[in-house]
Design a protein around this motif. Structure first.
Motif, PDB file in Angstrom:
ATOM      1  N   LYS A  45       0.838  -1.203   0.000  1.00 30.32           N
ATOM      2  CA  LYS A  45       0.000   0.000   0.000  1.00 30.32           C
ATOM      3  C   LYS A  45       0.876   1.258   0.000  1.00 30.32           C
ATOM      4  O   LYS A  45       0.647   2.198  -0.757  1.00 30.32           O
ATOM      5  N   ASN A  46       1.897   1.250   0.854  1.00 30.25           N
ATOM      6  CA  ASN A  46       2.772   2.424   0.934  1.00 30.25           C
ATOM      7  C   ASN A  46       3.579   2.629  -0.340  1.00 30.25           C
ATOM      8  O   ASN A  46       3.794   3.762  -0.772  1.00 30.25           O
ATOM      9  N   LEU A  82      11.553   9.322 -11.959  1.00 27.40           N
ATOM     10  CA  LEU A  82      11.526   7.943 -11.465  1.00 27.40           C
ATOM     11  C   LEU A  82      10.208   7.259 -11.787  1.00 27.40           C
ATOM     12  O   LEU A  82      10.128   6.042 -11.857  1.00 27.40           O
ATOM     13  N   ALA A  83       9.160   8.082 -11.958  1.00 23.95           N
ATOM     14  CA  ALA A  83       7.822   7.517 -12.147  1.00 23.95           C
ATOM     15  C   ALA A  83       7.470   7.334 -13.623  1.00 23.95           C
ATOM     16  O   ALA A  83       6.321   7.115 -13.979  1.00 23.95           O
ATOM     17  N   GLU A  84       8.498   7.396 -14.456  1.00 24.06           N
ATOM     18  CA  GLU A  84       8.276   7.235 -15.888  1.00 24.06           C
ATOM     19  C   GLU A  84       7.647   5.872 -16.198  1.00 24.06           C
ATOM     20  O   GLU A  84       7.977   4.873 -15.551  1.00 24.06           O
ATOM     21  N   LYS A  85       6.770   5.862 -17.196  1.00 23.85           N
ATOM     22  CA  LYS A  85       6.111   4.599 -17.574  1.00 23.85           C
ATOM     23  C   LYS A  85       6.420   4.232 -19.020  1.00 23.85           C
ATOM     24  O   LYS A  85       6.778   5.095 -19.827  1.00 23.85           O
ATOM     25  N   ARG A 121       4.555   5.704  -5.309  1.00 21.98           N
ATOM     26  CA  ARG A 121       4.669   5.793  -6.774  1.00 21.98           C
ATOM     27  C   ARG A 121       3.736   6.861  -7.320  1.00 21.98           C
ATOM     28  O   ARG A 121       4.123   7.660  -8.186  1.00 21.98           O
ATOM     29  N   LYS A 122       2.501   6.872  -6.788  1.00 15.93           N
ATOM     30  CA  LYS A 122       1.534   7.885  -7.241  1.00 15.93           C
ATOM     31  C   LYS A 122       2.045   9.287  -6.940  1.00 15.93           C
ATOM     32  O   LYS A 122       1.905  10.202  -7.753  1.00 15.93           O
ATOM     33  N   GLU A 123       2.622   9.450  -5.749  1.00 14.27           N
ATOM     34  CA  GLU A 123       3.130  10.778  -5.375  1.00 14.27           C
ATOM     35  C   GLU A 123       4.246  11.217  -6.313  1.00 14.27           C
ATOM     36  O   GLU A 123       4.263  12.355  -6.771  1.00 14.27           O
ATOM     37  N   ALA A 155       9.539   5.163   0.658  1.00 14.71           N
ATOM     38  CA  ALA A 155       8.080   5.046   0.545  1.00 14.71           C
ATOM     39  C   ALA A 155       7.411   5.133   1.914  1.00 14.71           C
ATOM     40  O   ALA A 155       6.311   5.662   2.035  1.00 14.71           O
ATOM     41  N   VAL A 156       8.066   4.602   2.942  1.00 17.27           N
ATOM     42  CA  VAL A 156       7.430   4.620   4.267  1.00 17.27           C
ATOM     43  C   VAL A 156       7.934   5.748   5.163  1.00 17.27           C
ATOM     44  O   VAL A 156       7.312   6.049   6.186  1.00 17.27           O
ATOM     45  N   ALA A 157       9.035   6.375   4.784  1.00 23.27           N
ATOM     46  CA  ALA A 157       9.622   7.407   5.661  1.00 23.27           C
ATOM     47  C   ALA A 157       8.609   8.464   6.108  1.00 23.27           C
ATOM     48  O   ALA A 157       8.568   8.814   7.290  1.00 23.27           O
TER      49      ALA A 157
END
Ligand SMILES: Nc1ncnc2c1ncn2[C@@H]1O[C@H](COP(=O)(O)OP(=O)(O)O)[C@@H](O)[C@H]1O
Ligand SMILES: [Mg+2]
Length: 423
Positions: free
Chosen positions: A79-80, A95-98, A85-87, A295-297
């Motif tokens: 979930k995190n 980094l979020a390139e698709k 990734r969405k953020e 992601a969780v920080a």
């Protein structure tokens, strides 16, 4: 006057106790004043619970973050990471390139996962796109391979469907939540056998993020040769690499315990696949670990009394792509072989040297940056402060669309062969 550290543990493991005793620390009970408590995840829940919670003082240190489960529970980890990734995508991060199919180029490092029963319908939709795929069902709250099974037909998980006739069963058993993940059915095999990596990562603070990679991780091999054939779907000796499972196999070897050091794996890969791809693989492994922590920080309770030594489970597929499987808050301290005992003793030794500087009564307000000489077999994996202050170049590069940790460029840039040149 500096007194001796008073320690408690509720985990009766000799690798812990020997380390405490070697330091001349004094054992006390949990009801006395203690400085250092190496505790189970059950106990940490009580320590920080609203009703029973202690108020820790500055000279008290514990080995878990209060809400470590954001990373170490299978459903919450996913979930995190999905949220992260969405953020990044929203921020327009490179980094979020698709790719053209809408798949993340770099952030696709956990197998596609759904929560059951909550996401049953989403899962069915995904399953139908590829009905010949195999999936793995895992209870969120268990470990050591317990309760895990593989499926390749929807009928096998009917009872987790939300709208099934057996919905009473679902509501009764809703405490038993599962994740269902796409099964990586093309693992890298060595000697025909599947294996995964157990890597240890120490986090001393989440904000700023500072984490260390233990150099002495290992591979855990299955005892039975791998086949993706559906006829062996029930054979856990083929599919699950947990030592807790494999040690019951007829072919389990008690001398080496089905384990290989990571450095052995590295040599093997260098000679069979080449140095460059091997180095790229290890860079990627380190990179996905840092991403999972980032992601969780933001959701972690960065309590200053806490540190944590995580056990990462990573699978490498036959294209040498690493997959993050899960993160453990209490990696096993049981020694299955003589080498294992040495490794785990040293792991605790090196962990304590960072968490409790000089073995002296801790002051949780220290800046948590030990000198290099104190790191033992740990090396800095990521240091957010250093990344921001000392290497502005790194930020520039990532902003310019070159995600760090990929294309094997880091090692070359810095002239070092280590994977840790990008902190
Ligand atoms: N998606 C997956 N694809 C392939 N193998 C997997 C996958 N998920 C888990 N496994 C195998 O099952 C083992 C146990 O899964 P894991 O998520 O680590 O649960 P546990 O908490 O029981 O150790 C892993 O070590 C790995 O060998
Ligand atoms: Mg595991």
């Amino acid at each position: 006057m500096a007194g001796k550290v008073k320690w408690v543990t509720d985990i009766e493991k000799s690798v812990l106790i020997n380390n405490f005793e070697k330091r001349g620390w004094i054992q006390v009970s949990e009801n006395e004043d203690w400085n250092f408590y190496w505790m189970s995840v059950q106990t940490i829940r009580n320590v920080f619970s609203v009703e029973t919670g202690y108020r820790l003082s500055d000279d008290q240190i514990v080995n878990h973050f209060p809400n470590h489960y954001e990373l170490t529970r299978k459903d919450l980890m996913v979930k995190n990471i999905k949220r992260y990734r969405k953020e990044l995508e929203k921020e327009g991060s490179p980094l979020a390139e698709k790719d053209e199919n809408g798949k993340y180029l770099y952030l696709d490092f956990v197998p596609v996962t759904f929560m059951l029963p909550a996401d049953y319908n989403l899962f069915v939709e995904e399953f139908r796109k590829n009905p010949s795929s195999t999936w793995i069902m895992k209870p969120c709250g268990k470990a050591q391979g317990k309760g895990i099974f593989l499926i390749n037909k929807l009928s096998q998980i009917k009872k987790w469907s939300r709208d099934s006739k057996t919905s009473t069963f679902v509501s009764q058993s809703s405490k038993e939540a599962y994740v269902i993940s796409l099964y990586i059915n093309n693992p890298l095999l060595i000697g025909g056998k599947k294996f995964d990596l157990r890597l240890y990562v120490l986090v001393s603070t989440y904000r700023p993020l500072r984490c260390y990679m233990y150099k002495l991780g290992f591979c855990r091999f299955c005892t039975v040769k791998y086949t993706p054939s559906t006829s062996e779907l029930d054979n856990m000796f083929v599919h699950l690499t947990n030592v807790a499972i494999q040690k019951h196999g007829d072919d389990y070897n008690h001398i080496h315990g089905g384990k290989w050091t990571v450095s052995n794996l590295r040599l093997y890969l260098e000679s069979t696949r080449g140095k460059e791809v091997t180095s790229k693989l290890f860079d990627e492994i380190h990179w996905i670990i840092v991403q999972s922590l980032k992601a969780v920080a933001p959701v972690m309770n960065n309590d200053k009394h806490c540190f944590e030594c995580y056990g990462y489970d990573i699978i490498i597929d036959d294209k040498l792509k690493p997959w993050l499987i899960e993160v453990n808050a209490s990696p096993s301290l049981t020694s299955s072989t003589a080498n294992d005992r040495i490794l785990k003793y040293n792991l605790i030794n090196d962990t304590l040297n960072i968490a409790v500087p000089n073995g002296e009564i801790p002051d949780c307000k220290w800046n948590k940056s030990p000198p290099k000489e104190a790191l033992g077999n740990y090396e800095v994996l990521y240091d957010e402060e250093m990344a921001q202050s000392e290497m502005p170049d790194r930020d520039l590069r990532s902003r310019s669309g070159q995600p760090m940790g990929f294309k094997g460029n880091r090692a070359r840039d810095s002239g070092k062969s280590g994977a840790l040149t990008w902190k």
